[in-house]
Enzyme design. Structure first.
Site: not given
Ligand code: ROI
Length: 161
Positions: A95, A100, A98, A86
């Site tokens: 990144r 979450d 990610d 990452r």
């Molecule tokens: N924007 C999009 N479209 N998809 C994401 O997964 C995503 N993840 C983030 C930030 C940078 C806020 N913007 C994102 O962490």
């Protein structure tokens, strides 16, 4: 016997062949200890939320069942992110992967490391639409329905790949 908790994980990538990172992450989630991958959403492309000077994202949501406690699951997810080397150059920047933790059963968790439900999920089309694909009748821990969140959240640039 410990009962399994149903969880939803948001997947996102916008560096180094994002589609491959997301597909690979689904396989890795399926192999995590004490976890079972129940459903994988369709994969979407979305314009970045936050700084605009970065590539589009590839996003999806996974439903898993786990006997892991929430922070132990978070450790596993962060381990997978590390495995994808990452890169996170700046806050809300691009990144490679990610992961979450969006929802952990019906729990509301607020610790230094973890906020569940995820703080911004209710306003992010790239989370809500793939989530609705795999859990259309979902009700949030605060009794708000997913369908009511969708009504308030336009799809915007989100498109299925
Ligand atoms: N924007 C999009 N479209 N998809 C994401 O997964 C995503 N993840 C983030 C930030 C940078 C806020 N913007 C994102 O962490």
């Amino acid at each position: 016997m410990t009962t399994a908790v149903r969880c939803y994980i948001g997947l996102g990538s916008n560096l180094d062949n994002p589609l491959q990172h997301v597909e690979q992450a689904f396989s890795e989630l399926a192999e995590l200890v004490n976890c079972r991958l129940v459903k994988a959403s369709p994969i979407y492309r979305s314009a970045p939320v936050g700084p605009q000077d970065q590539p589009d994202f590839v996003n999806a949501v996974a439903e898993i069942e786990t006997t892991l406690e929430a922070h132990a699951l978070l450790d596993q997810l962060q381990g997978l992110e590390q495995k994808h080397q990452r890169v996170r150059e700046r806050h809300w920047g691009p990144r490679t992967l990610d992961l979450d933790l969006l929802l952990y059963g019906n729990s509301q968790i607020n610790t230094e490391r973890l906020c569940v439900p995820h703080a911004f999920m209710h306003e992010r089309s790239f989370v809500l639409y793939p989530l609705a694909d795999i859990a259309p009748d979902l009700i949030m821990p605060n009794d708000v329905t997913l369908s009511s969140l969708l009504v308030a959240c336009p799809m915007g640039s989100l498109t299925k790949i």
